[in-house]
Enzyme design. Structure first.
Site, PDB file in Angstrom:
ATOM      1  N   ASN A   1       0.791  -1.230  -0.049  1.00 37.26           N
ATOM      2  CA  ASN A   1       0.057   0.041   0.113  1.00 37.26           C
ATOM      3  C   ASN A   1       0.921   1.403  -0.090  1.00 37.26           C
ATOM      4  OD1 ASN A   1      -1.690   2.050   0.368  1.00 37.26           O
ATOM      5  ND2 ASN A   1      -2.157   1.475   2.659  1.00 37.26           N
ATOM      6  N   TRP A   2       0.858   1.818  -1.217  1.00 37.24           N
ATOM      7  CA  TRP A   2       1.929   2.679  -1.074  1.00 37.24           C
ATOM      8  C   TRP A   2       1.536   4.264  -0.486  1.00 37.24           C
ATOM      9  CZ3 TRP A   2       4.334   2.728  -7.030  1.00 37.24           C
ATOM     10  CH2 TRP A   2       4.665   1.618  -7.284  1.00 37.24           C
ATOM     11  N   LYS A   3       0.169   4.308  -0.303  1.00 34.43           N
ATOM     12  CA  LYS A   3      -0.476   5.445   0.108  1.00 34.43           C
ATOM     13  C   LYS A   3      -0.079   6.774  -0.744  1.00 34.43           C
ATOM     14  CE  LYS A   3      -0.013   3.391   4.793  1.00 34.43           C
ATOM     15  NZ  LYS A   3       0.077   3.590   6.314  1.00 34.43           N
TER      16      LYS A   3
ATOM     17  N   HIS B   1      -9.559   1.460   4.778  1.00 31.46           N
ATOM     18  CA  HIS B   1      -8.222   1.892   5.334  1.00 31.46           C
ATOM     19  C   HIS B   1      -8.395   2.655   6.706  1.00 31.46           C
ATOM     20  CE1 HIS B   1      -4.118   2.723   6.415  1.00 31.46           C
ATOM     21  NE2 HIS B   1      -3.734   1.661   5.898  1.00 31.46           N
TER      22      HIS B   1
ATOM     23  N   GLU C   1      -6.875   4.902   7.674  1.00 32.69           N
ATOM     24  CA  GLU C   1      -6.526   6.305   7.759  1.00 32.69           C
ATOM     25  C   GLU C   1      -7.568   7.234   6.624  1.00 32.69           C
ATOM     26  OE1 GLU C   1      -2.880   5.802   5.501  1.00 32.69           O
ATOM     27  OE2 GLU C   1      -1.853   5.214   7.434  1.00 32.69           O
TER      28      GLU C   1
ATOM     29  N   GLU D   1      -5.573  -4.505  10.733  1.00 28.79           N
ATOM     30  CA  GLU D   1      -4.396  -3.702  11.018  1.00 28.79           C
ATOM     31  C   GLU D   1      -4.828  -2.827  12.209  1.00 28.79           C
ATOM     32  OE1 GLU D   1      -2.251  -2.591   6.924  1.00 28.79           O
ATOM     33  OE2 GLU D   1      -4.257  -1.164   7.095  1.00 28.79           O
TER      34      GLU D   1
ATOM     35  N   GLY E   1       2.474   2.657  10.944  1.00 32.98           N
ATOM     36  CA  GLY E   1       3.488   3.478  10.580  1.00 32.98           C
ATOM     37  C   GLY E   1       3.940   4.151  11.812  1.00 32.98           C
TER      38      GLY E   1
ATOM     39  N   SER F   1       3.253  -2.045  10.406  1.00 32.69           N
ATOM     40  CA  SER F   1       4.970  -2.089  10.640  1.00 32.69           C
ATOM     41  C   SER F   1       5.168  -3.332  10.353  1.00 32.69           C
ATOM     42  CB  SER F   1       5.113  -1.639  11.937  1.00 32.69           C
ATOM     43  OG  SER F   1       4.809  -0.153  12.165  1.00 32.69           O
TER      44      SER F   1
ATOM     45  N   GLY G   1       2.765  -0.955   4.185  1.00 28.07           N
ATOM     46  CA  GLY G   1       2.933   0.442   3.880  1.00 28.07           C
ATOM     47  C   GLY G   1       4.371   0.895   3.709  1.00 28.07           C
ATOM     48  N   GLY G   2       5.011   1.568   4.405  1.00 28.94           N
ATOM     49  CA  GLY G   2       6.445   2.053   4.560  1.00 28.94           C
ATOM     50  C   GLY G   2       7.336   1.219   3.601  1.00 28.94           C
TER      51      GLY G   2
HETATM   52  P1  PGA Z   1       2.680   0.234   7.653  1.00 27.79           P
HETATM   53  O1  PGA Z   1       1.415   0.691   6.966  1.00 27.79           O
HETATM   54  O2  PGA Z   1       3.387  -0.740   7.099  1.00 27.79           O
HETATM   55  O3  PGA Z   1       3.656   1.637   7.109  1.00 27.79           O
HETATM   56  O4  PGA Z   1       2.622   0.300   9.215  1.00 27.79           O
HETATM   57  C1  PGA Z   1       0.586  -0.401   6.705  1.00 27.79           C
HETATM   58  C2  PGA Z   1      -0.784   0.103   6.116  1.00 27.79           C
HETATM   59  O5  PGA Z   1      -1.273   1.011   6.529  1.00 27.79           O
HETATM   60  O6  PGA Z   1      -1.410  -0.623   5.392  1.00 27.79           O
END
Ligand code: PGA
Length: 251
Positions: free
Chosen positions: A11-13, A97, A99, A169, A175, A215, A236-237
């Site tokens: 997930n590149w956000k 998600h 966010e 999640e 993050g 994470s 994500g990251g």
């Molecule tokens: P993260 O994000 O790996 O940076 O914690 C995961 C996500 O929000 O899908």
């Protein structure tokens, strides 16, 4: 037990220009072409979707979007419809998600509408669920997740029930560098599978894939993937760097 192919999804956000996106997927395509027994997915921002899809033709890497609206077209300034995602050839779409829930007013009801419309357009939804730190501390994690799932998948039919992907999640792990321990994650994954068993029976509960996200990094993915009820990762990251994502896929 039904075989569940692990799904490793990036997930590149809100990251990467078109040029950066293409560079990343070309590196992934080259290094991951021999990977078998894993489903690989990248979810770039909307602006890069078309270019990424074009550059991943004839590859084993699938493409997904990070969100979409539930109407097909019309006066909805700034939104992207399932038809547009289908047109590009998106295989998946991330829905709900945390966010989106936290910053953009996504609710369980809008999640449910989006889930149905995704399927109607041949796009597989990945529905995200998870508790905040406050909810965990108040022992509400199970009830929060149960509600998110029950409303999120309500009204899905036939094979949609098992085709949908659920991503657990925990909000406090996204993050933040704080991963849920493999045992903490497994506890919730087992709970979700049991819930699915109660809702839809044995076959569905054994077929549904439940991803962990929050994470996930190259150095913790193997322990996470050893858990019997964890079927992949939503990352994500660590999905933004070719080397890291390659390691994650090849855990
Ligand atoms: P993260 O994000 O790996 O940076 O914690 C995961 C996500 O929000 O899908």
């Amino acid at each position: 037990m039904a075989k569940r192919v692990p799904l490793i999804a990036g997930n590149w956000k809100m990251n990467k220009t078109v040029k950066e996106s293409v560079e990343l997927v070309l590196a992934l395509k080259q290094k991951l072409s021999d990977v078998k027994e894993r489903e690989i997915l990248v979810c770039p921002p909307y602006t890069s979707l078309y270019a990424v899809k074009e550059n991943l033709k004839n590859s084993n890497i699938k493409v997904g979007a990070q969100n979409m609206y539930f109407e097909k077209s019309g006066a909805f300034t700034g939104e992207i419809s399932p038809l547009m995602l289908k047109d590009i050839g998106c295989d998946y779409v991330i829905i709900g998600h945390s966010e989106r829930r936290q910053y953009f007013g996504e609710t369980d009801d809008s999640v449910n509408k989006k889930m149905k419309v995704a399927f109607e357009n041949g796009i597989t939804p990945i529905v995200c669920v998870g508790e905040t730190l406050q909810q965990r501390e108040k022992n509400e994690a199970f009830s929060v997740i149960e509600k998110q799932i029950k409303i999120g998948v309500a009204g899905l039919s036939g094979d949609q029930i098992t085709k949908v992907v659920i991503a657990y999640e925990p909000v406090w792990a996204i993050g933040t560098g704080k991963t849920a321990s493999p045992q903490q994650a497994e506890e919730i994954h087992a709970f979700i599978r049991k819930l699915y068993f109660e809702m839809y029976g044995k076959d569905s509960s054994e077929a549904i894939r439940i991803l962990y996200g929050g994470s996930v990094k190259p150095d913790n993915i193997s322990e996470i993937m050893k858990q019997p009820n964890i079927d992949g990762g939503l990352i994500g990251g660590a999905a933004l760097k070719a080397d890291d994502f390659i390691k994650l896929v090849s855990y």
